[in-house]
Design a protein around this motif. Structure first.
Motif, short mmCIF file in Angstrom:
data_model
loop_
_atom_site.label_atom_id
_atom_site.label_comp_id
_atom_site.label_asym_id
_atom_site.label_seq_id
_atom_site.Cartn_x
_atom_site.Cartn_y
_atom_site.Cartn_z
N SER A 1 47.40 71.07 -2.11
CA SER A 1 47.82 71.76 -3.32
C SER A 1 48.71 72.94 -2.94
CB SER A 1 46.61 72.26 -4.11
OG SER A 1 47.01 72.99 -5.25
N VAL B 1 48.61 79.42 -4.01
CA VAL B 1 48.03 79.43 -2.67
C VAL B 1 48.04 78.02 -2.13
CG1 VAL B 1 46.57 81.43 -3.13
CG2 VAL B 1 45.70 79.14 -3.59
N GLN C 1 46.24 74.97 -0.38
CA GLN C 1 44.95 74.36 -0.10
C GLN C 1 45.17 73.19 0.86
OE1 GLN C 1 43.58 73.53 -4.14
NE2 GLN C 1 42.23 75.31 -4.04
N THR D 1 41.25 77.15 1.64
CA THR D 1 42.31 77.81 0.89
C THR D 1 42.92 78.91 1.75
OG1 THR D 1 41.19 77.39 -1.22
CG2 THR D 1 42.90 79.08 -1.20
N ASN E 1 44.87 82.08 1.59
CA ASN E 1 45.19 83.09 0.59
C ASN E 1 46.27 84.04 1.10
OD1 ASN E 1 42.84 82.87 -1.62
ND2 ASN E 1 41.98 82.45 0.40
#
Length: 208
Positions: free
Chosen positions: A54, A58, A60, A70, A72
């Motif tokens: 994703s 952010v 993923q 994730t 960040n």
């Protein structure tokens, strides 16, 4: 009445597997951040054995052992990466009356994950509950919140961290966070989530 499990629960043994998979990660390259999609992102992830899943705000990724992480950052940019988080366990109360059972379940699972992490990372530098007198006030770029908020909301509810001696190894923080007013003065139907996060190592170990 009762508890509802979170969608991303992983077992303590799966945590051990993920930590082993991170042993040889080049963390300075992770902190520098990835390129944008179409600019070598797949190759950048592949060097760690990751697959991007994703790209909204952010990044993923999925590890080769099935974990979802994730990466960040600040302000929706791609770089630098401020920390990498992996959600391990979660539960929600079906009613306000279930909040004590929720907190009891959080207390039950906590030592299982701390023990699992310790099998790979060694004993934590610090571990304890929200009301500990020596609860850390600062952990590098990891926000532990204010003392007043913690005592009002019992959040973070549990926390442990491992501070590495190696210059390039990450600061590892495990915590159980609570939905607002799960244990606050005006209780609402609560939720608890347990995660492990990897942060750039603080410059000075003594600064903690």
């Amino acid at each position: 009445m009762g508890l509802t499990s979170g969608p991303k629960d992983r077992t303590p043994q799966e945590l051990v597997t993920e930590l082993r998979g991170l042993t040889d990660v080049d963390w300075p390259t992770v902190w520098a951040g990835p390129p944008h999609p179409g600019e070598g992102l797949d190759m950048w992830c592949a060097q760690f054995g990751w697959v991007p899943t994703s790209f909204e705000r952010v990044l993923q990724i999925r590890t080769d052992t099935g974990g979802a992480f994730t990466l960040n950052n600040l302000g929706g940019s791609w770089a630098p990466v401020t920390h990498v988080r992996h959600w391990l366990w979660g539960a929600s109360a079906e009613t306000v009356e279930d909040n004590p059972a929720l907190l009891g379940e959080a207390a039950r699972v906590w030592p299982l994950y701390v023990t699992a992490a310790s099998a790979e990372l060694g004993e934590p530098t610090w571990e304890g509950a929200w009301d500990a007198d020596d609860f850390p006030q600062e952990l590098g770029n990891h926000d532990v919140g204010s003392r007043d908020y913690r005592h009002e909301q019992q959040d973070p509810h549990r926390l442990a961290y491992w501070l590495p001696r190696e210059a390039t190894a990450p600061l590892v923080v495990m915590e159980i966070s609570l939905k607002v007013d799960t244990a606050g003065p005006a209780p609402r139907r609560g939720a608890a989530n347990l995660s492990v996060a990897f942060h750039p190592r603080p410059i000075e170990i003594g600064g903690l």
